[in-house]
Design an enzyme around this catalytic site. Structure first.
Site, PDB file in Angstrom:
ATOM      1  CE1 TYR A  13      -3.952   1.753  -0.409  1.00  0.00           C
ATOM      2  CE2 TYR A  13      -3.589   2.702   1.761  1.00  0.00           C
ATOM      3  CZ  TYR A  13      -4.303   2.651   0.573  1.00  0.00           C
ATOM      4  OH  TYR A  13      -5.364   3.506   0.366  1.00  0.00           O
ATOM      5  CE1 TYR A  54       0.262  -5.845 -13.974  1.00  0.00           C
ATOM      6  CE2 TYR A  54      -0.332  -5.908 -11.652  1.00  0.00           C
ATOM      7  CZ  TYR A  54      -0.520  -6.336 -12.957  1.00  0.00           C
ATOM      8  OH  TYR A  54      -1.508  -7.257 -13.228  1.00  0.00           O
ATOM      9  CE  LYS A 107      -7.085   0.076   5.600  1.00  0.00           C
ATOM     10  NZ  LYS A 107      -7.886  -0.540   4.526  1.00  0.00           N
ATOM     11  CB  ALA A 143      -2.266  -2.689  -2.931  1.00  0.00           C
ATOM     12  CE  LYS A 194     -10.478  -3.032   6.657  1.00  0.00           C
ATOM     13  NZ  LYS A 194      -9.662  -3.716   5.631  1.00  0.00           N
ATOM     14  CB  SER A 257     -10.037  -9.440   1.283  1.00  0.00           C
ATOM     15  OG  SER A 257     -10.015  -9.541   2.695  1.00  0.00           O
TER      16      SER A 257
END
Length: 333
Positions: A13, A54, A107, A143, A194, A257
């Site tokens: 990230y 990438y 997080k 990401a 979450k 995820s």
């Protein structure tokens, strides 16, 4: 105005945010401890550990020298796991030569004090004459999709609305949309908890439960997360923004995820203990479940779904119990 921005960490990230910021014309340097990742970024303009071949913006620089990384920094982004926050803050205190603004993207919650991570960060820095502003960036942002410049919407969080708007200006462009909020507490608690609901959602997926069940789980999960967040002063309206409901929906439904994938593995093995034994990637929801359990005891929070997930993850209760039990104790706002 272009800013000198340092990103602590060369993870997935942090890399995509470096890409966003350099796309916007800012001067970005990343600090990392993995020499191969630093070399990859500097020489090949890729971070193949996370994104294969990438390409990222060729203006991104990286270093393994912390002092060099923050030498000119006006803004420092904390992009490390929660367990590495303390060391990063110590290094900022040691090497920083001016006041800086901190943006946290980790997080998690403070396991030691059962408190907000933002409180831990600001309390450590506030007496060192270093901290100019504090904010955070949270929202549904896989990401690899951001690195491909797919449309993404997130929240800039700061108790200082002027700084929240500054974060918006730093990051916003045609593919990365940022909105401001002053409810740091609500967004931060949601960003951490979450992940527990995402593991539960993966368990339902692994047992081939219905889409109806998952929609209900997400609804119950959102309501229970609010029960934790309101203890810290969060506003209920916050639980309709990108950092809360948006991120919850993504994490509970995306096969990208890690938390959702772990839940599927738990169902397939019919045991959290067995699944965790063979799961190599860090899954934040496991630790968040433990912290939530301790918070429930300390602050007298009633959250049946979180209690059920703790039993599955830490007491090795058969995960199939989730199928028939979470509706029974459903509690919504």
């Amino acid at each position: 105005m272009n800013k000198n921005i340092t990103i602590i960490g060369t993870g997935a990230y942090g890399t995509v945010l470096a890409n966003v910021l350099t796309d916007n014309g800012h001067n970005v340097i990343m600090y990392g401890v993995e020499q191969n990742q630093v070399n990859d970024i500097n020489e090949n303009h890729i971070n193949s550990t996370f994104f294969r071949d990438y390409l990222i913006n060729e203006n991104i620089k990286a270093t393994t020298d912390f002092a060099i990384a923050i030498e000119k920094a006006e803004v420092i982004i904390l992009s490390v796991p929660t367990f590495a926050i303390e060391k990063s803050l110590d290094n900022i205190i040691k090497y920083s030569k001016r006041k800086v603004s901190i943006i946290n993207i980790a997080k998690g919650l403070d396991e030691e004090k059962l408190d907000l991570l933002s409180n831990k960060i600001t309390n450590k820095l506030k007496n060192k004459d270093i901290l100019e502003n504090y904010g955070a960036l949270y929202g549904p942002s896989v990401a690899v999709e951001v690195i491909l410049r797919k449309p993404t919407c997130v929240m800039a969080c700061s108790k200082n609305i002027d700084f929240a708007n500054q974060i918006v200006e730093l990051f916003s462009n045609e593919y990365f949309i940022v909105k401001p909020t002053t409810d740091v507490e609500g967004c931060e608690v949601a960003a951490s908890l979450k992940n527990v609901i995402a593991i539960a959602s993966g368990i339902l997926q692994g047992y081939s439960a219905s889409d109806n069940a998952r929609a209900s789980l997400i609804t119950i999960g959102n309501a229970e997360i609010y029960q934790f967040a309101k203890h810290f002063g969060a506003k209920i309206e916050t639980f309709m923004n990108f950092a809360t409901l948006g991120d919850l929906i993504l994490t509970c439904s995306s096969f990208k995820s890690r938390n959702f994938s772990l839940g599927m593995s738990i169902a397939e093995n019919n045991s959290a203990l067995t699944a965790l034994k063979y799961h190599k990637k860090t899954v934040e929801g496991v630790m968040s479940s433990k912290i939530a359990h301790l918070m429930m005891e300390k602050y007298k929070i009633n959250s049946p779904l979180f209690e059920l997930m703790y039993k599955i993850l830490y007491n090795n209760v058969n995960p199939s119990i989730l199928i028939n039990n979470f509706f029974k104790y459903a509690k919504v706002v």
